[in-house]
Design a protein around this motif. Structure first.
Motif, PDB file in Angstrom:
ATOM      1  N   THR A   1       0.828  -1.199   0.000  1.00 29.25           N
ATOM      2  CA  THR A   1       0.000   0.000   0.000  1.00 29.25           C
ATOM      3  C   THR A   1       0.866   1.255   0.000  1.00 29.25           C
ATOM      4  OG1 THR A   1      -0.116   0.116   2.421  1.00 29.25           O
ATOM      5  CG2 THR A   1      -1.749  -1.260   1.291  1.00 29.25           C
ATOM      6  N   ASP A   2       0.235   2.391  -0.286  1.00 29.95           N
ATOM      7  CA  ASP A   2       0.969   3.662  -0.301  1.00 29.95           C
ATOM      8  C   ASP A   2       1.515   3.992   1.084  1.00 29.95           C
ATOM      9  OD1 ASP A   2       0.418   3.903  -2.962  1.00 29.95           O
ATOM     10  OD2 ASP A   2      -1.236   5.321  -2.717  1.00 29.95           O
ATOM     11  N   ALA A   3       0.756   3.690   2.137  1.00 30.39           N
ATOM     12  CA  ALA A   3       1.236   3.957   3.493  1.00 30.39           C
ATOM     13  C   ALA A   3       2.458   3.098   3.817  1.00 30.39           C
ATOM     14  CB  ALA A   3       0.119   3.701   4.503  1.00 30.39           C
ATOM     15  N   GLU A   4       2.430   1.829   3.405  1.00 29.39           N
ATOM     16  CA  GLU A   4       3.583   0.957   3.645  1.00 29.39           C
ATOM     17  C   GLU A   4       4.799   1.436   2.867  1.00 29.39           C
ATOM     18  OE1 GLU A   4       1.653  -3.437   4.478  1.00 29.39           O
ATOM     19  OE2 GLU A   4       1.717  -2.689   2.421  1.00 29.39           O
ATOM     20  N   LEU A   5       4.583   1.804   1.605  1.00 26.79           N
ATOM     21  CA  LEU A   5       5.705   2.243   0.773  1.00 26.79           C
ATOM     22  C   LEU A   5       6.322   3.526   1.316  1.00 26.79           C
ATOM     23  CD1 LEU A   5       7.374   1.710  -1.737  1.00 26.79           C
ATOM     24  CD2 LEU A   5       5.688   2.979  -3.072  1.00 26.79           C
ATOM     25  N   THR A   6       5.503   4.420   1.836  1.00 30.98           N
ATOM     26  CA  THR A   6       6.033   5.652   2.430  1.00 30.98           C
ATOM     27  C   THR A   6       6.911   5.339   3.630  1.00 30.98           C
ATOM     28  OG1 THR A   6       4.057   6.866   1.711  1.00 30.98           O
ATOM     29  CG2 THR A   6       5.398   7.872   3.429  1.00 30.98           C
ATOM     30  N   CYS A   7       6.494   4.428   4.474  1.00 27.71           N
ATOM     31  CA  CYS A   7       7.299   4.045   5.635  1.00 27.71           C
ATOM     32  C   CYS A   7       8.597   3.363   5.207  1.00 27.71           C
ATOM     33  CB  CYS A   7       6.497   3.122   6.547  1.00 27.71           C
ATOM     34  SG  CYS A   7       5.064   3.905   7.326  1.00 27.71           S
ATOM     35  N   ILE A   8       8.532   2.534   4.166  1.00 32.30           N
ATOM     36  CA  ILE A   8       9.741   1.871   3.659  1.00 32.30           C
ATOM     37  C   ILE A   8      10.725   2.911   3.128  1.00 32.30           C
ATOM     38  CG2 ILE A   8      10.602   0.313   1.873  1.00 32.30           C
ATOM     39  CD1 ILE A   8       7.943  -1.229   2.146  1.00 32.30           C
ATOM     40  N   ALA A   9      10.211   3.939   2.444  1.00 34.27           N
ATOM     41  CA  ALA A   9      11.067   5.005   1.924  1.00 34.27           C
ATOM     42  C   ALA A   9      11.719   5.799   3.053  1.00 34.27           C
ATOM     43  CB  ALA A   9      10.253   5.930   1.022  1.00 34.27           C
ATOM     44  N   VAL A  10      10.988   6.039   4.130  1.00 32.78           N
ATOM     45  CA  VAL A  10      11.549   6.744   5.284  1.00 32.78           C
ATOM     46  C   VAL A  10      12.636   5.895   5.945  1.00 32.78           C
ATOM     47  CG1 VAL A  10      11.022   7.572   7.623  1.00 32.78           C
ATOM     48  CG2 VAL A  10       9.522   8.175   5.718  1.00 32.78           C
ATOM     49  N   ALA A  11      12.393   4.594   6.064  1.00 33.66           N
ATOM     50  CA  ALA A  11      13.403   3.707   6.651  1.00 33.66           C
ATOM     51  C   ALA A  11      14.671   3.682   5.808  1.00 33.66           C
ATOM     52  CB  ALA A  11      12.828   2.301   6.785  1.00 33.66           C
ATOM     53  N   GLN A  12      14.539   3.725   4.499  1.00 31.25           N
ATOM     54  CA  GLN A  12      15.712   3.742   3.626  1.00 31.25           C
ATOM     55  C   GLN A  12      16.610   4.935   3.915  1.00 31.25           C
ATOM     56  OE1 GLN A  12      14.774   4.143  -0.539  1.00 31.25           O
ATOM     57  NE2 GLN A  12      16.895   4.587  -1.104  1.00 31.25           N
ATOM     58  N   VAL A  13      16.000   6.106   4.094  1.00 31.85           N
ATOM     59  CA  VAL A  13      16.779   7.315   4.360  1.00 31.85           C
ATOM     60  C   VAL A  13      17.415   7.268   5.740  1.00 31.85           C
ATOM     61  CG1 VAL A  13      16.624   9.805   4.637  1.00 31.85           C
ATOM     62  CG2 VAL A  13      15.408   8.701   2.763  1.00 31.85           C
ATOM     63  N   LEU A  14      16.662   6.852   6.738  1.00 33.84           N
ATOM     64  CA  LEU A  14      17.174   6.850   8.100  1.00 33.84           C
ATOM     65  C   LEU A  14      18.309   5.845   8.282  1.00 33.84           C
ATOM     66  CD1 LEU A  14      13.863   7.194  10.135  1.00 33.84           C
ATOM     67  CD2 LEU A  14      15.583   8.948   9.706  1.00 33.84           C
ATOM     68  N   LEU A  15      18.260   4.737   7.537  1.00 34.26           N
ATOM     69  CA  LEU A  15      19.314   3.731   7.638  1.00 34.26           C
ATOM     70  C   LEU A  15      20.465   4.004   6.672  1.00 34.26           C
ATOM     71  CD1 LEU A  15      17.147   0.518   8.060  1.00 34.26           C
ATOM     72  CD2 LEU A  15      18.416   1.751   9.812  1.00 34.26           C
ATOM     73  N   ARG A  16      20.403   5.143   5.967  1.00 33.24           N
ATOM     74  CA  ARG A  16      21.490   5.657   5.127  1.00 33.24           C
ATOM     75  C   ARG A  16      21.800   4.752   3.937  1.00 33.24           C
ATOM     76  NH1 ARG A  16      25.686   8.756   9.202  1.00 33.24           N
ATOM     77  NH2 ARG A  16      24.151   9.320  10.794  1.00 33.24           N
ATOM     78  N   PHE A  17      20.757   4.276   3.283  1.00 31.73           N
ATOM     79  CA  PHE A  17      20.915   3.531   2.040  1.00 31.73           C
ATOM     80  C   PHE A  17      20.594   4.480   0.894  1.00 31.73           C
ATOM     81  CE2 PHE A  17      20.563   0.046   4.975  1.00 31.73           C
ATOM     82  CZ  PHE A  17      21.334  -0.967   4.405  1.00 31.73           C
ATOM     83  N   ASP A  18      21.616   4.990   0.236  1.00 33.77           N
ATOM     84  CA  ASP A  18      21.401   5.922  -0.870  1.00 33.77           C
ATOM     85  C   ASP A  18      21.055   5.191  -2.170  1.00 33.77           C
ATOM     86  OD1 ASP A  18      22.094   8.083   0.821  1.00 33.77           O
ATOM     87  OD2 ASP A  18      24.211   7.634   0.504  1.00 33.77           O
ATOM     88  N   ASP A  19      21.539   3.976  -2.320  1.00 34.72           N
ATOM     89  CA  ASP A  19      21.292   3.204  -3.529  1.00 34.72           C
ATOM     90  C   ASP A  19      20.070   2.308  -3.325  1.00 34.72           C
ATOM     91  OD1 ASP A  19      22.058   0.369  -5.069  1.00 34.72           O
ATOM     92  OD2 ASP A  19      22.431   2.191  -6.228  1.00 34.72           O
ATOM     93  N   GLU A  20      19.085   2.414  -4.227  1.00 32.71           N
ATOM     94  CA  GLU A  20      17.844   1.674  -4.053  1.00 32.71           C
ATOM     95  C   GLU A  20      18.036   0.175  -4.218  1.00 32.71           C
ATOM     96  OE1 GLU A  20      15.221   3.476  -6.832  1.00 32.71           O
ATOM     97  OE2 GLU A  20      14.925   5.287  -5.630  1.00 32.71           O
ATOM     98  N   ARG A  21      18.898  -0.243  -5.143  1.00 34.96           N
ATOM     99  CA  ARG A  21      19.137  -1.674  -5.320  1.00 34.96           C
ATOM    100  C   ARG A  21      19.743  -2.293  -4.058  1.00 34.96           C
ATOM    101  NH1 ARG A  21      20.333   0.370 -10.478  1.00 34.96           N
ATOM    102  NH2 ARG A  21      19.152  -0.644 -12.159  1.00 34.96           N
ATOM    103  N   HIS A  22      20.719  -1.602  -3.494  1.00 34.13           N
ATOM    104  CA  HIS A  22      21.332  -2.096  -2.253  1.00 34.13           C
ATOM    105  C   HIS A  22      20.308  -2.127  -1.130  1.00 34.13           C
ATOM    106  CE1 HIS A  22      24.758  -1.639   0.922  1.00 34.13           C
ATOM    107  NE2 HIS A  22      24.284  -2.874   0.860  1.00 34.13           N
ATOM    108  N   TRP A  23      19.452  -1.129  -1.081  1.00 36.44           N
ATOM    109  CA  TRP A  23      18.440  -1.062  -0.025  1.00 36.44           C
ATOM    110  C   TRP A  23      17.451  -2.219  -0.129  1.00 36.44           C
ATOM    111  CZ3 TRP A  23      16.486  -0.296   4.392  1.00 36.44           C
ATOM    112  CH2 TRP A  23      15.122  -0.139   4.601  1.00 36.44           C
ATOM    113  N   LEU A  24      16.929  -2.498  -1.332  1.00 38.04           N
ATOM    114  CA  LEU A  24      15.920  -3.533  -1.488  1.00 38.04           C
ATOM    115  C   LEU A  24      16.507  -4.923  -1.275  1.00 38.04           C
ATOM    116  CD1 LEU A  24      13.920  -2.071  -4.497  1.00 38.04           C
ATOM    117  CD2 LEU A  24      13.273  -2.110  -2.092  1.00 38.04           C
ATOM    118  N   ARG A  25      17.812  -5.095  -1.498  1.00 33.96           N
ATOM    119  CA  ARG A  25      18.445  -6.385  -1.196  1.00 33.96           C
ATOM    120  C   ARG A  25      18.566  -6.615   0.308  1.00 33.96           C
ATOM    121  NH1 ARG A  25      22.133  -5.083  -5.489  1.00 33.96           N
ATOM    122  NH2 ARG A  25      23.723  -4.516  -3.940  1.00 33.96           N
TER     123      ARG A  25
END
Length: 303
Positions: free
Chosen positions: A38-62
């Motif tokens: 859902t959009d709410a889940e994806l927004t939270c996942i995007a926030v977690a990516q930034v806070l955990l300092r994953f700049d590369d999306e491929r590395h983050w999703l792995r």
């Protein structure tokens, strides 16, 4: 309430799903089933990516399934994640403004305003062939005494760092005065309440600018340091001015603003919103948990 990443993401998801999405009209309509993420889940996942300092999306999703899989077991592929995230930009903007309104510091009649460079390339070839050509341009950063090719981000924030207004401009086409004027004129959500004192730097000096801020349309008191050619003394709170510099430092060094990786206008705008939302979400949650330092991200940058 505990100040950690799991609690922050849970609280943010509840706020998005129960309040922001339905109130701001981001619910889905028409044919088709419910999306797997859902959009709410994806927004939270995007926030977690930034806070955990994953700049590369491929590395983050792995790595995301191992880090936040217990909260969000369903994840997207990299291409779908990127496309969905761009379409999610209006929701992220609405969410960061919603969280700003829910933060107690926004009730204060005091705002800090400053602009910071957002580099988008390093070579002359990039400046000519990039899809950001026209949106980005050459500008001068007096803080670092250097030229850069990119955009300029103007921020309006509270003393605790909550971003209440922002805009992105081409530094070659728009100076700081022009960008500040357009930021306050074009989107009412960026305007502080009448009677607010706005602390800024010498970039907004000039009688015309001060009259514009103090005019009937805005009713703002502009507080800036005196220029060298001004004889009239201007009392200026340097310690307060350093607050906005600290907010910019947090965005650049902890949230990766300069490592955004945007290559097209929509991608650049989405990545900036992603980082502003992460900052506002942390400050909002720190107010809820009673944390002593509202802008601190230490509790959320690890699992």
């Amino acid at each position: 309430m505990i100040a950690d990443l799991d609690t922050l993401l849970t609280a943010l998801y509840v706020e998005l799903d129960d309040r922001i999405v339905p109130v701001r009209g981001f619910t889905r309509h028409g044919p088709g089933g419910r999306p797997e993420v859902t959009d709410a889940e994806l927004t939270c996942i995007a926030v977690a990516q930034v806070l955990l300092r994953f700049d590369d999306e491929r590395h983050w999703l792995r790595t995301a399934s191992r880090l936040i899989g217990h909260l969000f077991p369903r994840l997207l592929r990299q291409s779908e994640y990127n496309a969905r995230l761009r379409r999610l930009a209006p929701l992220m903007e609405a969410a960061l403004r919603w969280l700003a309104d829910a933060t107690p510091a926004t009730a204060e009649l005091l705002r800090l305003m400053d602009a910071t460079p957002v580099p988008c390339g390093q070579s002359a070839v990039t400046a000519k062939r990039s899809d950001l050509y026209g949106y980005a341009g050459y500008g001068y950063c007096p803080s670092h005494s250097r030229w850069y090719w990119g955009c300029k981000l103007l921020l309006v924030c509270t003393c605790d760092g909550t971003v209440t207004g922002f805009s992105l401009a081409n530094p070659k086409l728009h100076g700081e005065r022009d960008q500040a004027r357009q930021t306050l004129e074009r989107q009412p959500a960026n305007r502080p309440a009448p009677g607010t004192a706005v602390v800024t730097d010498k970039g907004l000096s000039g009688q015309e600018t001060e009259e514009y801020f103090a005019g009937p349309d805005l009713g703002l008191a502009l507080i800036r340091p005196a220029r060298k050619d001004e004889k009239q003394p201007r009392p200026f709170p340097n310690w307060l001015r350093q607050r906005v510099e600290a907010v910019i430092w947090t965005l650049k060094n902890q949230l990766g603003l300069e490592r955004h990786g945007g290559r097209v206008p929509a991608g650049l705008w989405t990545r900036i919103l992603q980082r502003l939302l992460a900052l506002n979400a942390c400050i909002w949650h720190n107010w809820m948990t009673g944390a002593p330092v509202k802008r601190s991200l230490i509790a959320y940058d690890h699992i």
